[in-house]
Design a protein around this motif. Structure first.
Motif, PDB file in Angstrom:
ATOM      1  N   ALA A   1      -9.891  -1.705  -3.080  1.00  0.00           N
ATOM      2  CA  ALA A   1      -9.549  -0.168  -2.574  1.00  0.00           C
ATOM      3  C   ALA A   1      -9.003   0.518  -3.560  1.00  0.00           C
ATOM      4  O   ALA A   1      -9.431   1.448  -3.868  1.00  0.00           O
ATOM      5  N   PRO A   2      -7.960   0.146  -4.381  1.00  0.00           N
ATOM      6  CA  PRO A   2      -7.349   0.844  -5.582  1.00  0.00           C
ATOM      7  C   PRO A   2      -8.356   0.765  -6.536  1.00  0.00           C
ATOM      8  O   PRO A   2      -8.312   1.789  -7.411  1.00  0.00           O
TER       9      PRO A   2
ATOM     10  N   CYS B   1      -5.687   3.923   3.267  1.00  0.00           N
ATOM     11  CA  CYS B   1      -4.812   4.414   2.765  1.00  0.00           C
ATOM     12  C   CYS B   1      -5.102   5.324   1.425  1.00  0.00           C
ATOM     13  O   CYS B   1      -4.737   6.357   1.047  1.00  0.00           O
ATOM     14  N   PHE B   2      -5.856   4.476   0.539  1.00  0.00           N
ATOM     15  CA  PHE B   2      -6.114   5.069  -0.625  1.00  0.00           C
ATOM     16  C   PHE B   2      -7.263   6.147  -0.531  1.00  0.00           C
ATOM     17  O   PHE B   2      -7.327   7.273  -1.439  1.00  0.00           O
TER      18      PHE B   2
ATOM     19  N   ILE C   1      -8.025  -6.017  -0.902  1.00  0.00           N
ATOM     20  CA  ILE C   1      -6.862  -5.501  -1.295  1.00  0.00           C
ATOM     21  C   ILE C   1      -7.072  -5.015  -2.538  1.00  0.00           C
ATOM     22  O   ILE C   1      -6.672  -3.914  -3.146  1.00  0.00           O
TER      23      ILE C   1
ATOM     24  N   GLY D   1      -6.076  -0.907   3.027  1.00  0.00           N
ATOM     25  CA  GLY D   1      -6.099  -0.024   1.646  1.00  0.00           C
ATOM     26  C   GLY D   1      -7.126   0.818   1.524  1.00  0.00           C
ATOM     27  O   GLY D   1      -6.790   1.788   0.951  1.00  0.00           O
TER      28      GLY D   1
ATOM     29  N   CYS E   1       0.925   3.922  -3.013  1.00  0.00           N
ATOM     30  CA  CYS E   1       0.339   5.174  -3.022  1.00  0.00           C
ATOM     31  C   CYS E   1       1.496   6.215  -3.401  1.00  0.00           C
ATOM     32  O   CYS E   1       1.271   7.305  -4.005  1.00  0.00           O
TER      33      CYS E   1
ATOM     34  N   ASN F   1       0.700  -1.218   0.016  1.00  0.00           N
ATOM     35  CA  ASN F   1      -0.007  -0.016   0.161  1.00  0.00           C
ATOM     36  C   ASN F   1       0.863   1.491  -0.050  1.00  0.00           C
ATOM     37  O   ASN F   1       0.538   2.322  -0.401  1.00  0.00           O
TER      38      ASN F   1
ATOM     39  N   SER G   1      -6.810  -6.284   6.427  1.00  0.00           N
ATOM     40  CA  SER G   1      -6.791  -6.260   4.932  1.00  0.00           C
ATOM     41  C   SER G   1      -7.458  -4.947   4.444  1.00  0.00           C
ATOM     42  O   SER G   1      -7.559  -4.622   3.366  1.00  0.00           O
TER      43      SER G   1
END
Length: 755
Positions: free
Chosen positions: A727-728, A447-448, A724, A444, A321, A317, A441
């Motif tokens: 999230a992106p 973070c994103f 995982i 993400g 990022c 992550n 998990s």
């Protein structure tokens, strides 16, 4: 529990009041004794264990098997096994309660019984003060035992008795063991942690049949609770039909050893809500038909492998990022889609939408954005309201969620009932919480989400050319980023103890993000008539309420109510998209024109847009109708509603892109890059999403049929990978939306079409 103690006392009193005349025999282990007893004569067997046997480190405890085929409830046979420090007693026929509420007689009679005599490694002893107790090594000075059999029956009752050592009583890791048991013939095994290195072990259980049973982990202390009516008194337990698994930590047991107990249920009701054995008023005797055969393995887990998986995800992550931040800077320097002057005047003079302007918008074949951007400061306030609404919802929604889920975790720890939470028992790793990997998990999302907020703040500070491009309303983008962060927090809370009562915690902000995507796309071209945060979240709140009712009540009525409300709402939105504003007035006008001039004179001003509106209505109607087929057997209502909202967000994105291309606009490289990555992550993530490892809409035992082994770093399962990847996927979706109209930054708003 008090009732069971009372029963135990009554059995002892009964044995004490029986006639003292009886036969005393010297028992030989492994030998079967057949005899008859009556109310006037009882039988006792004394078993002496040779010193060289019980001094051996490989000493195995004994199992006592008693059968009384012609015993009955009116005059049962009482079995009392006396040991040096404990007494074990039961009766024949053994009455085991069937939990099915529909049966006439809730008890099943078993006349073949088998119990293992407890030989614990540890025992309770007085502590340093008179009110405390401690554990100490058990002193096994006298392992001899006696079996007393008695009855009040005047007629002779045939009894068979045998005592024999238990093979494979002590189990070792990474080896398969077989166990055969029934409701009246429980079995248990002992595992002792090695001296060091191993703090957690995993018990994996696989059944060779579909008999419902309970597996329990208890301290290696007498008594061992091994019958169905009291197996839940200590330790932790779960119901199993085919697959099961438990994590056991050394810190849970002071003595560094534990007992694995297996006992079958009288029927399968607790596992699949259907009785596995027929019970009628005429058929009260079922002889050990619920025999289960299982295979189990103890797998040792080392903390080092868990920390490697945690560091790997954290590193992924972080690197991801940082790369995205660098890529954003490259697009900024090389893309040419940012105006670099310092005149930041982006507001038009606030002016109301007069009836003349509204009529001009609705009658125009190609309405322009400048008509819809006459109230710049008001539009900014409406957009920022979304952010403040999300922030307030986060405070008042998240705090009770955290409190409730911590309470659930403590309840599971105190009661030991693992059926309260729908874990993937084959891939759950305890670390602070029972299922840490499914909580971690979700990192993400956080973070994103933070990354998107940073990029949005960066773009918000960039200057823009007055009266050019799509209006710079960043409130919804901030709301999207915060919603992504909150999705990670609430999903992590949900996975502390996932079950039916808290599923909405996992999906609430997925609903919010889907609605925010639709609202933002509409706001881009209709800033003056955009929906307020108040109306948007009111409608969303009603949707969540209907989802809650659908989860609680698996009823056709809920589905019908939802279908009617959803179709009406879709019709309103369709007219809103086409007519822009004053929906009721425009519908009345169209109806009046049809009555006066006929249908032939009602030619739509924007036929292409009308086509897409009707196409969207058709697809939504089909999705709503599919609920009658999918719900509740295939998907739960929460997932069904999420599919509808996400499907509409995707459809509106496609509609928006197609209309851009049809009106001569183009898609910039940055938007295409983000869009391509979003599609790739969504497709790969969807595979793992639908390959679910748990199903809280079923019973805990049925859900465990779908449990799967870890597939990544021996730590993450399919649902972790969904976290995982999704999230992106959400981040790139938001990034694509924010870059979708970068090609218009230098285009006058008088030349930008509205659709």
């Amino acid at each position: 529990m008090c009732g069971d103690i009372l029963k135990f006392v009554l059995v002892l009193l009964t044995c004490a009041l029986l006639p003292i005349n009886g036969e005393i025999n010297i028992g030989e282990t492994g030998k079967v004794y057949s005899f008859k007893i009556t109310s006037d004569e009882n039988v006792e067997f004394n078993y002496t264990i040779h010193k060289q046997l019980w001094d051996s480190p490989n000493y195995q405890p004994y199992r006592v098997e008693v059968s009384a085929i012609d015993a009955n409830r009116s005059h049962p046979v009482f079995v009392v096994v006396r040991q040096a420090k404990s007494i074990l007693s039961w009766q024949l026929p053994l009455l085991v309660e069937a939990p099915n509420p529909d049966v006439i007689d809730p008890f099943v009679e078993y006349r073949n019984t088998s119990r293992i005599l407890c030989e614990a490694m540890y025992e309770y002893a007085p502590g340093h003060s008179h009110t405390s107790i401690t554990l100490q090594k058990a002193n096994r000075k006298n392992p001899n035992f006696s079996i007393l059999l008695s009855t009040y029956s005047e007629k002779p009752v045939s009894v068979m008795v045998r005592a024999l050592p238990v093979p494979f009583y002590d189990v070792t890791p990474n080896r398969n063991y077989d166990a055969v048991f029934s409701p009246s013939e429980p079995v248990y095994f002992v595992y002792e942690f090695p001296a060091k290195d191993v703090e957690t072990v995993h018990l994996k259980v696989t059944s060779m049949d579909d008999v419902c049973f309970t597996v329990s982990i208890q301290p290696h202390i007498c008594p061992i609770y091994d019958l169905q009516d009291h197996i839940t008194y200590q330790g932790k337990y779960q119901t199993v039909s085919k697959n099961g698994g438990l994590n056991i930590q050394r810190k849970e047991f002071e003595q560094s050893s534990f007992v694995i107990v297996f006992v079958a249920h009288a029927d399968n009701y607790l596992c699949d809500k259907h009785a596995g054995v027929p019970h009628t008023e005429e058929t009260k005797f079922v002889e050990n038909k619920q025999i289960s055969r299982v295979q189990f393995t103890i797998i040792e887990r080392k903390e080092s492998s868990s920390f490697k998986a945690i560091i790997s995800l954290l590193g992924f992550n972080t690197i991801f990022c940082v790369c995205i931040l660098l890529l954003t800077c490259c697009f900024y320097q090389c893309g040419g889609y940012y105006y670099k002057d310092h005149d930041q005047s982006d507001f038009r003079r606030d002016c109301a939408l007069t009836p003349d302007i509204v009529d001009a918008m609705q009658n125009s074949e190609e309405p322009k954005l400048s008509t819809f951007n006459g109230q710049g400061k008001r539009n900014q306030r409406i957009a920022m309201n979304y952010l403040w609404h999300i922030a307030n919802i986060a405070i008042f929604y998240s705090l009770p969620v955290v409190q409730l889920m911590v309470f659930y975790d403590r309840m599971v720890s105190s009661t030991g009932n693992l059926d309260l939470c729908y874990y993937n028992s084959l891939c759950s790793h305890p670390l602070y919480f029972q299922d840490f990997n499914h909580i971690f998990s979700n990192l993400g999302y956080v973070c994103f989400g933070v990354l998107f907020l940073i990029i949005t703040a960066f773009r918000h500070r960039m200057p823009s050319r007055p009266k050019c491009g799509i209006p710079r309303l960043y409130g919804l983008y901030y709301a999207m980023g915060l919603a992504l962060v909150l999705e990670g927090v609430l999903s992590g809370c949900y996975h502390i103890c996932p079950n039916q009562s808290n599923f909405q915690f996992d999906t609430s902000f997925m609903y919010v993000m889907a609605v925010l995507i639709i609202a933002k796309l509409y706001q881009n071209r209709h800033p003056a008539v955009q929906a307020s945060a108040y109306s948007t979240f009111t409608v969303l709140g009603l949707a969540v309420m209907i989802a809650m009712l659908g989860i609680i009540y698996n009823s056709l009525i809920v589905m019908i109510v939802f279908y009617v409300a959803f179709v009406i709402f879709c019709l309103y939105l369709a007219f809103k998209i086409y007519f822009f504003t004053n929906v009721t007035g425009r519908i009345l006008t169209v109806c009046g024109n049809v009555c006066d001039d006929g249908v032939s004179h009602c030619v739509p001003n924007r036929p292409c847009q009308l086509f897409f509106v009707f196409a969207g209505l058709s697809v939504n109607s089909a999705m709503a109708l599919s609920g009658f087929v999918l719900y509740p057997n295939i998907v739960d209502f929460g997932t069904y509603l999420l599919i509808i909202l996400m499907g509409n967000a995707i459809m509106y994105c496609i509609f928006y892109i197609i209309m851009k291309l049809l009106t001569g606009e183009r898609i910039c490289c940055e938007a295409m890059f983000y869009g391509l990555l979003a599609v790739l992550f969504w497709i790969s993530g969807s595979y793992f999403f639908f390959n679910a490892a748990t199903h809280w809409s079923k019973t805990p035992a049925q859900s465990r049929l779908s449990n799967q082994d870890c597939i990544l770093f021996d730590f993450y399962d399919t649902h972790d990978i969904w976290h995982i990847l999704s999230a992106p996927a959400l981040f790139f979706t938001f990034s694509m939306l924010s870059a979708l109209d970068f090609d218009l930054v230098n285009t006058k708003q008088n030349d930008i079409n509205v659709f």
